[in-house]
Design a protein around this motif. Sequence first.
Motif, PDB file in Angstrom:
ATOM      1  N   THR A 123       0.830  -1.210   0.000  1.00 59.31           N
ATOM      2  CA  THR A 123       0.000   0.000   0.000  1.00 59.31           C
ATOM      3  C   THR A 123       0.859   1.252   0.000  1.00 59.31           C
ATOM      4  O   THR A 123       0.631   2.192  -0.783  1.00 59.31           O
ATOM      5  CB  THR A 123      -0.937   0.014   1.226  1.00 59.31           C
ATOM      6  OG1 THR A 123      -1.766  -1.152   1.207  1.00 59.31           O
ATOM      7  CG2 THR A 123      -1.825   1.251   1.212  1.00 59.31           C
ATOM      8  N   LEU A 124       1.862   1.283   0.868  1.00 59.58           N
ATOM      9  CA  LEU A 124       2.719   2.457   0.943  1.00 59.58           C
ATOM     10  C   LEU A 124       3.568   2.612  -0.312  1.00 59.58           C
ATOM     11  O   LEU A 124       3.859   3.737  -0.732  1.00 59.58           O
ATOM     12  CB  LEU A 124       3.609   2.389   2.190  1.00 59.58           C
ATOM     13  CG  LEU A 124       2.882   2.581   3.522  1.00 59.58           C
ATOM     14  CD1 LEU A 124       3.851   2.449   4.689  1.00 59.58           C
ATOM     15  CD2 LEU A 124       2.175   3.930   3.583  1.00 59.58           C
ATOM     16  N   ALA A 125       3.952   1.503  -0.925  1.00 57.73           N
ATOM     17  CA  ALA A 125       4.711   1.579  -2.178  1.00 57.73           C
ATOM     18  C   ALA A 125       3.891   2.283  -3.243  1.00 57.73           C
ATOM     19  O   ALA A 125       4.393   3.163  -3.963  1.00 57.73           O
ATOM     20  CB  ALA A 125       5.107   0.178  -2.641  1.00 57.73           C
ATOM     21  N   ARG A 126       2.622   1.933  -3.350  1.00 61.28           N
ATOM     22  CA  ARG A 126       1.749   2.569  -4.338  1.00 61.28           C
ATOM     23  C   ARG A 126       1.560   4.048  -4.018  1.00 61.28           C
ATOM     24  O   ARG A 126       1.559   4.903  -4.916  1.00 61.28           O
ATOM     25  CB  ARG A 126       0.401   1.852  -4.390  1.00 61.28           C
ATOM     26  CG  ARG A 126       0.457   0.464  -5.020  1.00 61.28           C
ATOM     27  CD  ARG A 126      -0.862  -0.250  -4.901  1.00 61.28           C
ATOM     28  NE  ARG A 126      -1.939   0.471  -5.571  1.00 61.28           N
ATOM     29  CZ  ARG A 126      -3.236   0.150  -5.455  1.00 61.28           C
ATOM     30  NH1 ARG A 126      -3.606  -0.854  -4.673  1.00 61.28           N
ATOM     31  NH2 ARG A 126      -4.147   0.839  -6.093  1.00 61.28           N
ATOM     32  N   GLN A 133      12.800  -1.346   3.842  1.00 61.23           N
ATOM     33  CA  GLN A 133      12.308  -2.175   2.746  1.00 61.23           C
ATOM     34  C   GLN A 133      11.817  -1.310   1.585  1.00 61.23           C
ATOM     35  O   GLN A 133      12.100  -1.592   0.413  1.00 61.23           O
ATOM     36  CB  GLN A 133      11.185  -3.090   3.245  1.00 61.23           C
ATOM     37  CG  GLN A 133      10.749  -4.137   2.231  1.00 61.23           C
ATOM     38  CD  GLN A 133       9.789  -5.151   2.823  1.00 61.23           C
ATOM     39  OE1 GLN A 133       9.575  -5.192   4.039  1.00 61.23           O
ATOM     40  NE2 GLN A 133       9.184  -5.972   1.967  1.00 61.23           N
ATOM     41  N   LEU A 134      11.113  -0.241   1.896  1.00 60.79           N
ATOM     42  CA  LEU A 134      10.632   0.676   0.861  1.00 60.79           C
ATOM     43  C   LEU A 134      11.797   1.416   0.207  1.00 60.79           C
ATOM     44  O   LEU A 134      11.787   1.670  -0.999  1.00 60.79           O
ATOM     45  CB  LEU A 134       9.645   1.675   1.472  1.00 60.79           C
ATOM     46  CG  LEU A 134       8.309   1.086   1.946  1.00 60.79           C
ATOM     47  CD1 LEU A 134       7.569   2.081   2.845  1.00 60.79           C
ATOM     48  CD2 LEU A 134       7.432   0.707   0.756  1.00 60.79           C
ATOM     49  N   GLY A 158      13.863   2.309  -3.918  1.00 60.82           N
ATOM     50  CA  GLY A 158      14.053   3.689  -4.356  1.00 60.82           C
ATOM     51  C   GLY A 158      12.797   4.532  -4.284  1.00 60.82           C
ATOM     52  O   GLY A 158      12.663   5.530  -5.017  1.00 60.82           O
ATOM     53  N   LEU A 159      11.888   4.186  -3.364  1.00 55.39           N
ATOM     54  CA  LEU A 159      10.585   4.853  -3.330  1.00 55.39           C
ATOM     55  C   LEU A 159      10.594   6.197  -2.605  1.00 55.39           C
ATOM     56  O   LEU A 159       9.593   6.912  -2.630  1.00 55.39           O
ATOM     57  CB  LEU A 159       9.547   3.920  -2.691  1.00 55.39           C
ATOM     58  CG  LEU A 159       9.208   2.694  -3.542  1.00 55.39           C
ATOM     59  CD1 LEU A 159       8.424   1.666  -2.736  1.00 55.39           C
ATOM     60  CD2 LEU A 159       8.404   3.120  -4.770  1.00 55.39           C
ATOM     61  N   PHE A 160      11.700   6.541  -1.985  1.00 55.22           N
ATOM     62  CA  PHE A 160      11.800   7.859  -1.347  1.00 55.22           C
ATOM     63  C   PHE A 160      12.580   8.842  -2.214  1.00 55.22           C
ATOM     64  O   PHE A 160      12.950   9.922  -1.764  1.00 55.22           O
ATOM     65  CB  PHE A 160      12.457   7.735   0.035  1.00 55.22           C
ATOM     66  CG  PHE A 160      11.649   6.948   1.028  1.00 55.22           C
ATOM     67  CD1 PHE A 160      10.427   7.427   1.485  1.00 55.22           C
ATOM     68  CD2 PHE A 160      12.091   5.716   1.488  1.00 55.22           C
ATOM     69  CE1 PHE A 160       9.676   6.706   2.401  1.00 55.22           C
ATOM     70  CE2 PHE A 160      11.351   4.984   2.402  1.00 55.22           C
ATOM     71  CZ  PHE A 160      10.133   5.481   2.862  1.00 55.22           C
ATOM     72  N   THR A 161      12.827   8.456  -3.453  1.00 52.79           N
ATOM     73  CA  THR A 161      13.564   9.309  -4.381  1.00 52.79           C
ATOM     74  C   THR A 161      12.613   9.918  -5.405  1.00 52.79           C
ATOM     75  O   THR A 161      11.898   9.181  -6.087  1.00 52.79           O
ATOM     76  CB  THR A 161      14.643   8.497  -5.126  1.00 52.79           C
ATOM     77  OG1 THR A 161      15.521   7.888  -4.171  1.00 52.79           O
ATOM     78  CG2 THR A 161      15.445   9.388  -6.062  1.00 52.79           C
TER      79      THR A 161
END
Length: 305
Positions: A218-221, A283-284, A288-291
């Motif tokens: 969910t957070l990845a999306r 894990q997120l 690279g989801l915070f970039t």
Amino acid sequence: MTVSIAGLCLPALPTEHKLNRILASSLGQKSPFSPTVLETPPWDAACFNLSNCRLFTDAAAQEQQQILQLASQALLAESYAIERAGVGYMAKMTLLAETTEERMLYALFSADETTHLAQLRPFVAEPDALGDEDPFLQLLESLLMTGDRTALIFVIQVVLEGWGLSHYRTLSKHCRHRELGELFRSFLAAESRHHGAGILLFEGEQLSSKSRRLIVETLARFLQMVQVGPQRLVSAIAQVKGGLSHAQQVQLFTELDTETQSNERLSLLRSLITQASTDIAQQLDQYGLFTPLPSAQCALGDFSS
């Protein structure tokens, strides 16, 4: 019939329906849904970082007003949808509560969301303007339908309510309509309680593999939606201008300083997630989801934020 926890597709009663009188009385209002006409867009070009965008500054004054009106109404429609989903979320959490005190707390939180919903409604010209296919609202609906207690607390209260505190504070600070700005400011105390309770309730929780997987997915999306920048704002400009070429979209995302803006938002989300679980944050981060994404990739984006 499938019950919608978020309630985003629930119909509204006719204004003259007698039940509305009882609702208004319960809310302490003469009428809960008397519309408030916003003669000018409540948020200006500076709020949307449009002052350096040539597509906006070169547009006719009427087009600029249309863009600001569309962008402002999208913000209001999103806030309205979130508060509507919040009523359903708190109702579900009331049933999932593990102590009497927790159940009492969620029942009170449900009243907060209901009050916010009623207070916002008069300002929202089109409550369903975002539509059923809006990616963020779809994500919210899916999570509320399938999430267990632990996953819901983490995503909704720890992360999204924490995000909402910053978002509502910004909307209040930059709002040009005094009453509406004060309304968003008045939401902050309740949102802070909801967020704080989520942090306390999540402490010591043992995450099952299923809960962890749902939280990460969910957070990845959601993070992907933030990575691709202000898609709704660009859509508003395209709607007024009659469409934009890929080159124009790239230019627009660049002039909006999308990477800087998205980086600030992603940093806040990283902080909120890390506060509750460094493992999930790491894990997120591996994906690279915070970039933030560069303008060329944002122009290909298919998400809303």
